[in-house]
Scaffold this motif. Structure first.
Motif, PDB file in Angstrom:
ATOM      1  N   GLU A 194      58.626  47.265  20.356  1.00  0.00           N
ATOM      2  CA  GLU A 194      59.287  46.035  20.804  1.00  0.00           C
ATOM      3  C   GLU A 194      60.721  46.261  21.257  1.00  0.00           C
ATOM      4  O   GLU A 194      61.361  45.331  21.763  1.00  0.00           O
ATOM      5  CB  GLU A 194      59.252  44.969  19.701  1.00  0.00           C
ATOM      6  CG  GLU A 194      59.734  45.426  18.351  1.00  0.00           C
ATOM      7  CD  GLU A 194      58.584  45.861  17.440  1.00  0.00           C
ATOM      8  OE1 GLU A 194      57.660  46.552  17.918  1.00  0.00           O
ATOM      9  OE2 GLU A 194      58.647  45.522  16.233  1.00  0.00           O
ATOM     10  N   ASP A 195      61.240  47.478  21.092  1.00  0.00           N
ATOM     11  CA  ASP A 195      62.561  47.808  21.625  1.00  0.00           C
ATOM     12  C   ASP A 195      62.483  48.192  23.111  1.00  0.00           C
ATOM     13  O   ASP A 195      63.516  48.390  23.758  1.00  0.00           O
ATOM     14  CB  ASP A 195      63.186  48.968  20.852  1.00  0.00           C
ATOM     15  CG  ASP A 195      63.504  48.620  19.411  1.00  0.00           C
ATOM     16  OD1 ASP A 195      63.240  49.461  18.525  1.00  0.00           O
ATOM     17  OD2 ASP A 195      64.007  47.504  19.171  1.00  0.00           O
ATOM     18  N   THR A 196      61.271  48.305  23.638  1.00  0.00           N
ATOM     19  CA  THR A 196      61.102  48.642  25.044  1.00  0.00           C
ATOM     20  C   THR A 196      61.737  47.581  25.935  1.00  0.00           C
ATOM     21  O   THR A 196      61.427  46.389  25.813  1.00  0.00           O
ATOM     22  CB  THR A 196      59.613  48.781  25.382  1.00  0.00           C
ATOM     23  OG1 THR A 196      59.073  49.885  24.650  1.00  0.00           O
ATOM     24  CG2 THR A 196      59.398  49.012  26.871  1.00  0.00           C
ATOM     25  N   ALA A 197      62.651  48.025  26.805  1.00  0.00           N
ATOM     26  CA  ALA A 197      63.375  47.094  27.673  1.00  0.00           C
ATOM     27  C   ALA A 197      64.308  47.887  28.590  1.00  0.00           C
ATOM     28  O   ALA A 197      64.512  49.093  28.381  1.00  0.00           O
ATOM     29  CB  ALA A 197      64.204  46.110  26.854  1.00  0.00           C
TER      30      ALA A 197
ATOM     31  N   VAL B 108      59.351  52.739  24.421  1.00  0.00           N
ATOM     32  CA  VAL B 108      58.918  53.245  23.131  1.00  0.00           C
ATOM     33  C   VAL B 108      57.401  53.067  23.037  1.00  0.00           C
ATOM     34  O   VAL B 108      56.898  51.938  23.071  1.00  0.00           O
ATOM     35  CB  VAL B 108      59.612  52.510  21.971  1.00  0.00           C
ATOM     36  CG1 VAL B 108      59.228  53.137  20.635  1.00  0.00           C
ATOM     37  CG2 VAL B 108      61.126  52.524  22.150  1.00  0.00           C
ATOM     38  N   SER B 109      56.707  54.166  22.906  1.00  0.00           N
ATOM     39  CA  SER B 109      55.247  54.102  22.820  1.00  0.00           C
ATOM     40  C   SER B 109      54.807  54.105  21.366  1.00  0.00           C
ATOM     41  O   SER B 109      55.462  54.697  20.506  1.00  0.00           O
ATOM     42  CB  SER B 109      54.628  55.278  23.555  1.00  0.00           C
ATOM     43  OG  SER B 109      55.057  56.499  22.980  1.00  0.00           O
ATOM     44  N   SER B 110      53.681  53.464  21.126  1.00  0.00           N
ATOM     45  CA  SER B 110      53.182  53.361  19.743  1.00  0.00           C
ATOM     46  C   SER B 110      52.280  54.526  19.397  1.00  0.00           C
ATOM     47  O   SER B 110      51.890  55.309  20.236  1.00  0.00           O
ATOM     48  CB  SER B 110      52.439  52.046  19.572  1.00  0.00           C
ATOM     49  OG  SER B 110      51.389  51.959  20.498  1.00  0.00           O
TER      50      SER B 110
ATOM     51  N   GLU C 289      70.020  40.577  14.900  1.00  0.00           N
ATOM     52  CA  GLU C 289      69.269  40.777  13.654  1.00  0.00           C
ATOM     53  C   GLU C 289      68.134  41.777  13.856  1.00  0.00           C
ATOM     54  O   GLU C 289      67.815  42.557  12.955  1.00  0.00           O
ATOM     55  CB  GLU C 289      68.705  39.433  13.183  1.00  0.00           C
ATOM     56  CG  GLU C 289      68.017  39.489  11.834  1.00  0.00           C
ATOM     57  CD  GLU C 289      67.585  38.114  11.349  1.00  0.00           C
ATOM     58  OE1 GLU C 289      68.083  37.108  11.870  1.00  0.00           O
ATOM     59  OE2 GLU C 289      66.737  38.058  10.436  1.00  0.00           O
ATOM     60  N   SER C 290      67.546  41.780  15.024  1.00  0.00           N
ATOM     61  CA  SER C 290      66.380  42.639  15.283  1.00  0.00           C
ATOM     62  C   SER C 290      66.711  44.130  15.265  1.00  0.00           C
ATOM     63  O   SER C 290      65.808  44.962  15.136  1.00  0.00           O
ATOM     64  CB  SER C 290      65.756  42.277  16.627  1.00  0.00           C
ATOM     65  OG  SER C 290      66.708  42.440  17.671  1.00  0.00           O
ATOM     66  N   VAL C 291      67.987  44.485  15.399  1.00  0.00           N
ATOM     67  CA  VAL C 291      68.358  45.903  15.445  1.00  0.00           C
ATOM     68  C   VAL C 291      69.264  46.305  14.276  1.00  0.00           C
ATOM     69  O   VAL C 291      69.588  47.492  14.126  1.00  0.00           O
ATOM     70  CB  VAL C 291      69.052  46.265  16.775  1.00  0.00           C
ATOM     71  CG1 VAL C 291      68.185  45.848  17.957  1.00  0.00           C
ATOM     72  CG2 VAL C 291      70.446  45.642  16.878  1.00  0.00           C
TER      73      VAL C 291
ATOM     74  N   GLN D 147      66.630  43.579  28.300  1.00  0.00           N
ATOM     75  CA  GLN D 147      65.710  42.646  28.932  1.00  0.00           C
ATOM     76  C   GLN D 147      64.357  43.293  29.103  1.00  0.00           C
ATOM     77  O   GLN D 147      64.226  44.305  29.796  1.00  0.00           O
ATOM     78  CB  GLN D 147      66.257  42.204  30.292  1.00  0.00           C
ATOM     79  CG  GLN D 147      65.463  41.094  30.939  1.00  0.00           C
ATOM     80  CD  GLN D 147      66.186  40.507  32.138  1.00  0.00           C
ATOM     81  OE1 GLN D 147      67.073  41.127  32.727  1.00  0.00           O
ATOM     82  NE2 GLN D 147      65.816  39.304  32.513  1.00  0.00           N
ATOM     83  N   ALA D 148      63.362  42.721  28.443  1.00  0.00           N
ATOM     84  CA  ALA D 148      61.985  43.166  28.589  1.00  0.00           C
ATOM     85  C   ALA D 148      61.362  42.453  29.787  1.00  0.00           C
ATOM     86  O   ALA D 148      61.808  41.368  30.174  1.00  0.00           O
ATOM     87  CB  ALA D 148      61.198  42.871  27.321  1.00  0.00           C
TER      88      ALA D 148
END
Length: 121
Positions: A89-92, A119-121, A62-64, A39-40
């Motif tokens: 976008e996996d940050t949650a 997860v930082s970019s 699907e996203s993972v 959950q973000a």
């Protein structure tokens, strides 16, 4: 009553890996279907992956798919989520859960307390 305890969250950079572990109390661990949701902030809790009781068949969002791998360690009463090539976008907050499936929808029936993945970019 089964209890679920997560560990292994943290802060990583994009492209790196993390391993989340969920340890379950109770008997007959290998018969439970367990999994992970995430959950973000400001968003709904979404299914990530599950591992079926007895067969250990796995399912992934699907996203993972292709980046995350879920396995079971019966010697430790644990399921392990290996997350590779992480993206911002996996940050949650990631929650371990006892999982059931109704039609094509995965539902968490029992929850752990959650562990944060950033997860930082």
């Amino acid at each position: 009553q089964v209890q679920l305890v997560e560990s292994g969250g943290g802060v990583v950079q994009a492209g790196e890996s993390l391993t989340l572990t969920c340890t379950a109390s109770g008997r007959f661990f290998s018969t439970y279907t367990l999994g992970w949701f995430r959950q973000a902030p400001g968003k709904e809790r979404l299914f990530v992956a599950s591992i079926k009781g007895n067969s250990d068949a796995t399912s992934y969002a699907e996203s993972v798919t292709g980046r995350f791998t879920l396995s079971r360690d019966t010697t430790k009463n644990a399921i392990i989520l290996q997350m590779n090539n992480l993206k911002p976008e996996d940050t949650a907050t990631y929650y371990c859960a006892a999982v059931s499936k109704i039609g094509s929808t995965y539902r968490g029936d029992l929850w752990g307390q959650g562990t944060q993945v950033t997860v930082s970019s």
